[in-house]
Scaffold this motif. Structure first.
Motif, PDB file in Angstrom:
ATOM      1  N   VAL A 147       0.869  -1.177   0.000  1.00 32.64           N
ATOM      2  CA  VAL A 147       0.000   0.000   0.000  1.00 32.64           C
ATOM      3  C   VAL A 147       0.908   1.229   0.000  1.00 32.64           C
ATOM      4  CG1 VAL A 147      -1.774   1.298   1.245  1.00 32.64           C
ATOM      5  CG2 VAL A 147      -1.857  -1.213   1.206  1.00 32.64           C
ATOM      6  N   VAL A 148       0.895   1.961  -1.114  1.00 34.20           N
ATOM      7  CA  VAL A 148       1.774   3.125  -1.227  1.00 34.20           C
ATOM      8  C   VAL A 148       1.119   4.396  -0.712  1.00 34.20           C
ATOM      9  CG1 VAL A 148       3.054   2.129  -3.150  1.00 34.20           C
ATOM     10  CG2 VAL A 148       1.096   3.620  -3.613  1.00 34.20           C
ATOM     11  N   GLY A 149      -0.181   4.343  -0.504  1.00 33.00           N
ATOM     12  CA  GLY A 149      -0.879   5.513   0.015  1.00 33.00           C
ATOM     13  C   GLY A 149      -2.372   5.293   0.027  1.00 33.00           C
ATOM     14  N   ILE A 150      -3.036   6.198   0.711  1.00 34.65           N
ATOM     15  CA  ILE A 150      -4.497   6.185   0.790  1.00 34.65           C
ATOM     16  C   ILE A 150      -4.986   7.581   0.438  1.00 34.65           C
ATOM     17  CG2 ILE A 150      -6.504   5.874   2.292  1.00 34.65           C
ATOM     18  CD1 ILE A 150      -4.816   3.926   3.952  1.00 34.65           C
ATOM     19  N   GLY A 151      -5.822   7.672  -0.589  1.00 42.59           N
ATOM     20  CA  GLY A 151      -6.424   8.934  -0.995  1.00 42.59           C
ATOM     21  C   GLY A 151      -7.873   8.980  -0.546  1.00 42.59           C
ATOM     22  N   ILE A 152      -8.216  10.024   0.157  1.00 48.90           N
ATOM     23  CA  ILE A 152      -9.554  10.168   0.722  1.00 48.90           C
ATOM     24  C   ILE A 152     -10.184  11.447   0.179  1.00 48.90           C
ATOM     25  CG2 ILE A 152     -10.846  10.546   2.873  1.00 48.90           C
ATOM     26  CD1 ILE A 152      -9.687   7.703   2.649  1.00 48.90           C
ATOM     27  N   VAL A 153     -11.449  11.369  -0.203  1.00 54.15           N
ATOM     28  CA  VAL A 153     -12.132  12.575  -0.657  1.00 54.15           C
ATOM     29  C   VAL A 153     -12.399  13.490   0.540  1.00 54.15           C
ATOM     30  CG1 VAL A 153     -14.180  13.516  -1.797  1.00 54.15           C
ATOM     31  CG2 VAL A 153     -13.141  11.404  -2.656  1.00 54.15           C
ATOM     32  N   ILE A 154     -13.098  12.979   1.568  1.00 51.39           N
ATOM     33  CA  ILE A 154     -13.441  13.787   2.738  1.00 51.39           C
ATOM     34  C   ILE A 154     -13.022  13.039   4.003  1.00 51.39           C
ATOM     35  CG2 ILE A 154     -15.285  14.888   4.071  1.00 51.39           C
ATOM     36  CD1 ILE A 154     -16.925  14.971   1.415  1.00 51.39           C
ATOM     37  N   GLU A 155     -12.148  13.649   4.773  1.00 50.81           N
ATOM     38  CA  GLU A 155     -11.734  13.074   6.050  1.00 50.81           C
ATOM     39  C   GLU A 155     -12.421  13.810   7.193  1.00 50.81           C
ATOM     40  OE1 GLU A 155      -7.786  12.492   8.899  1.00 50.81           O
ATOM     41  OE2 GLU A 155      -7.515  12.951   6.768  1.00 50.81           O
ATOM     42  N   LYS A 156     -13.049  13.053   8.070  1.00 55.50           N
ATOM     43  CA  LYS A 156     -13.595  13.632   9.296  1.00 55.50           C
ATOM     44  C   LYS A 156     -12.453  13.609  10.322  1.00 55.50           C
ATOM     45  CE  LYS A 156     -18.278  11.904   8.472  1.00 55.50           C
ATOM     46  NZ  LYS A 156     -19.298  10.958   8.981  1.00 55.50           N
ATOM     47  N   ALA A 157     -11.709  14.706  10.373  1.00 56.72           N
ATOM     48  CA  ALA A 157     -10.497  14.751  11.185  1.00 56.72           C
ATOM     49  C   ALA A 157     -10.782  14.671  12.682  1.00 56.72           C
ATOM     50  CB  ALA A 157      -9.714  16.023  10.860  1.00 56.72           C
ATOM     51  N   PHE A 158     -12.017  14.888  13.076  1.00 55.06           N
ATOM     52  CA  PHE A 158     -12.391  14.808  14.490  1.00 55.06           C
ATOM     53  C   PHE A 158     -12.650  13.368  14.938  1.00 55.06           C
ATOM     54  CE2 PHE A 158     -16.082  15.748  11.876  1.00 55.06           C
ATOM     55  CZ  PHE A 158     -16.996  14.780  12.248  1.00 55.06           C
ATOM     56  N   GLN A 159     -12.609  12.423  13.999  1.00 61.48           N
ATOM     57  CA  GLN A 159     -12.721  11.014  14.349  1.00 61.48           C
ATOM     58  C   GLN A 159     -11.333  10.377  14.216  1.00 61.48           C
ATOM     59  OE1 GLN A 159     -16.462  10.423  11.881  1.00 61.48           O
ATOM     60  NE2 GLN A 159     -17.053   9.337  13.745  1.00 61.48           N
ATOM     61  N   ASP A 160     -11.175   9.156  14.702  1.00 59.68           N
ATOM     62  CA  ASP A 160      -9.827   8.611  14.893  1.00 59.68           C
ATOM     63  C   ASP A 160      -9.260   7.808  13.723  1.00 59.68           C
ATOM     64  OD1 ASP A 160     -11.402   6.348  15.088  1.00 59.68           O
ATOM     65  OD2 ASP A 160     -10.597   5.704  17.018  1.00 59.68           O
ATOM     66  N   GLY A 161      -9.989   7.702  12.618  1.00 65.63           N
ATOM     67  CA  GLY A 161      -9.524   6.884  11.501  1.00 65.63           C
ATOM     68  C   GLY A 161      -8.213   7.358  10.902  1.00 65.63           C
ATOM     69  N   GLY A 162      -8.082   8.663  10.681  1.00 70.11           N
ATOM     70  CA  GLY A 162      -6.849   9.193  10.107  1.00 70.11           C
ATOM     71  C   GLY A 162      -5.641   8.899  10.980  1.00 70.11           C
ATOM     72  N   ALA A 163      -5.808   9.075  12.285  1.00 68.21           N
ATOM     73  CA  ALA A 163      -4.698   8.797  13.212  1.00 68.21           C
ATOM     74  C   ALA A 163      -4.330   7.320  13.187  1.00 68.21           C
ATOM     75  CB  ALA A 163      -5.078   9.226  14.627  1.00 68.21           C
ATOM     76  N   LYS A 164      -5.324   6.431  13.145  1.00 70.74           N
ATOM     77  CA  LYS A 164      -5.053   4.984  13.106  1.00 70.74           C
ATOM     78  C   LYS A 164      -4.211   4.627  11.891  1.00 70.74           C
ATOM     79  CE  LYS A 164      -9.341   3.274  15.213  1.00 70.74           C
ATOM     80  NZ  LYS A 164     -10.625   2.629  14.881  1.00 70.74           N
ATOM     81  N   LEU A 165      -4.572   5.179  10.741  1.00 70.97           N
ATOM     82  CA  LEU A 165      -3.855   4.857   9.506  1.00 70.97           C
ATOM     83  C   LEU A 165      -2.450   5.455   9.510  1.00 70.97           C
ATOM     84  CD1 LEU A 165      -6.739   5.399   6.931  1.00 70.97           C
ATOM     85  CD2 LEU A 165      -5.927   3.229   7.875  1.00 70.97           C
ATOM     86  N   ARG A 166      -2.341   6.700   9.923  1.00 71.34           N
ATOM     87  CA  ARG A 166      -1.034   7.365   9.927  1.00 71.34           C
ATOM     88  C   ARG A 166      -0.086   6.716  10.936  1.00 71.34           C
ATOM     89  NH1 ARG A 166      -4.917  11.666   8.962  1.00 71.34           N
ATOM     90  NH2 ARG A 166      -4.537  12.511   6.872  1.00 71.34           N
ATOM     91  N   GLU A 167      -0.630   6.208  12.053  1.00 75.33           N
ATOM     92  CA  GLU A 167       0.197   5.512  13.043  1.00 75.33           C
ATOM     93  C   GLU A 167       0.836   4.253  12.465  1.00 75.33           C
ATOM     94  OE1 GLU A 167      -2.421   4.801  16.332  1.00 75.33           O
ATOM     95  OE2 GLU A 167      -2.402   6.897  16.953  1.00 75.33           O
ATOM     96  N   GLN A 168       0.222   3.680  11.426  1.00 77.60           N
ATOM     97  CA  GLN A 168       0.780   2.501  10.772  1.00 77.60           C
ATOM     98  C   GLN A 168       1.828   2.873   9.726  1.00 77.60           C
ATOM     99  OE1 GLN A 168      -1.743  -0.692   9.593  1.00 77.60           O
ATOM    100  NE2 GLN A 168      -3.253  -0.296  11.185  1.00 77.60           N
ATOM    101  N   GLY A 169       2.098   4.156   9.594  1.00 77.94           N
ATOM    102  CA  GLY A 169       3.139   4.609   8.676  1.00 77.94           C
ATOM    103  C   GLY A 169       2.676   4.771   7.243  1.00 77.94           C
ATOM    104  N   VAL A 170       1.379   4.677   6.999  1.00 73.89           N
ATOM    105  CA  VAL A 170       0.878   4.823   5.632  1.00 73.89           C
ATOM    106  C   VAL A 170       0.600   6.302   5.353  1.00 73.89           C
ATOM    107  CG1 VAL A 170      -1.554   4.440   6.214  1.00 73.89           C
ATOM    108  CG2 VAL A 170      -0.766   3.893   3.938  1.00 73.89           C
ATOM    109  N   ARG A 171       0.894   6.704   4.147  1.00 72.54           N
ATOM    110  CA  ARG A 171       0.652   8.082   3.719  1.00 72.54           C
ATOM    111  C   ARG A 171      -0.830   8.252   3.414  1.00 72.54           C
ATOM    112  NH1 ARG A 171       2.898  10.538  -1.947  1.00 72.54           N
ATOM    113  NH2 ARG A 171       1.760  12.510  -1.882  1.00 72.54           N
ATOM    114  N   VAL A 172      -1.473   9.215   4.068  1.00 70.18           N
ATOM    115  CA  VAL A 172      -2.890   9.498   3.845  1.00 70.18           C
ATOM    116  C   VAL A 172      -3.002  10.921   3.312  1.00 70.18           C
ATOM    117  CG1 VAL A 172      -5.187   9.679   4.885  1.00 70.18           C
ATOM    118  CG2 VAL A 172      -3.557   7.968   5.741  1.00 70.18           C
ATOM    119  N   GLU A 173      -3.649  11.062   2.160  1.00 76.63           N
ATOM    120  CA  GLU A 173      -3.887  12.370   1.557  1.00 76.63           C
ATOM    121  C   GLU A 173      -5.397  12.566   1.433  1.00 76.63           C
ATOM    122  OE1 GLU A 173      -1.856  14.807   0.453  1.00 76.63           O
ATOM    123  OE2 GLU A 173       0.063  13.797   0.834  1.00 76.63           O
ATOM    124  N   SER A 174      -5.907  13.589   2.094  1.00 76.12           N
ATOM    125  CA  SER A 174      -7.342  13.889   2.055  1.00 76.12           C
ATOM    126  C   SER A 174      -7.567  15.191   1.299  1.00 76.12           C
ATOM    127  CB  SER A 174      -7.884  14.000   3.476  1.00 76.12           C
ATOM    128  OG  SER A 174      -7.669  12.789   4.171  1.00 76.12           O
TER     129      SER A 174
END
Length: 198
Positions: A147-174
């Motif tokens: 997995v080279v990255g995760i592209g998201i249209v809309i991230e709800k930054a107030f929920q914990d999904g983004g942090a969970k993914l970024r903690e695994q070292g994956v690049r997340v672009e919203s």
């Protein structure tokens, strides 16, 4: 991505402090011009990653996923949530819980379409609790795809999904990050003055 943020402010509806309704342009009726522009933006952000395949989940990820794949010049594969009589053998599966729908689904991809060594870009419409993306990552890991990255249209930054993914070292672009929702109000992470009141 300003075009997307404008669309969210003009047509999106904050139904509560956790639910954003965007069915008029993203996940029921689709705005093809916006979809195409999002595909271009995902390409701009990820083109240096040498992507082999875009992976998404049915059904709301298909629009932005196929546009990203079109721009990147690679195939798109979507994980199915429902059983199919034509998709029965050699399946890679993962379990995903949807907080919006309050149900668990087994998602499946044929191992003919993702292989060991593939460089995979995951695309989805929303990132809230991260369950869909984690399920898609599990499918990739099961076949030794990267997995080279995760592209998201809309991230709800107030929920914990983004942090969970970024903690695994994956690049997340919203493309748009929502800081807060309240009834009738949408606030973006980058620009508090972007709030709208209905």
């Amino acid at each position: 991505m300003q075009l997307l943020k404008t669309k969210i402010l003009e047509e999106g509806q904050a139904l509560s402090d956790s639910i954003l309704k965007v069915d008029s342009f993203l996940n029921h009726r689709m705005d093809p011009v916006l979809m195409h522009e999002m595909g271009k933006e995902f390409k701009r952000r990820f083109q240096e990653e040498k992507i082999d395949v875009v992976l998404t989940i049915e059904s709301s990820g298909i629009g932005p996923g196929v546009m990203a794949a079109l721009e990147l010049g690679v195939p798109m594969v979507f994980a199915r949530k429902r059983k199919s009589v034509t998709l029965t053998d050699d399946l890679i599966t993962a379990n995903v819980y949807s907080f919006t729908k309050k149900e668990a689904n087994e998602i499946a991809v044929s191992n003919k379409f993702i292989s060991s060594g593939d460089r995979v870009l995951i695309i989805d419409d929303f990132l809230a609790n991260g369950q869909a993306a984690l399920g898609l990552m599990e499918i990739c890991h099961k076949v030794n795809a990267t997995v080279v990255g995760i592209g998201i249209v809309i991230e709800k930054a107030f929920q914990d999904g983004g942090a969970k993914l970024r903690e695994q070292g994956v690049r997340v672009e919203s493309l748009a990050k929502i800081e807060a929702l309240s009834l009738g109000e949408i606030t973006f992470v980058e620009e508090r003055e972007g709030a709208i009141h209905e």
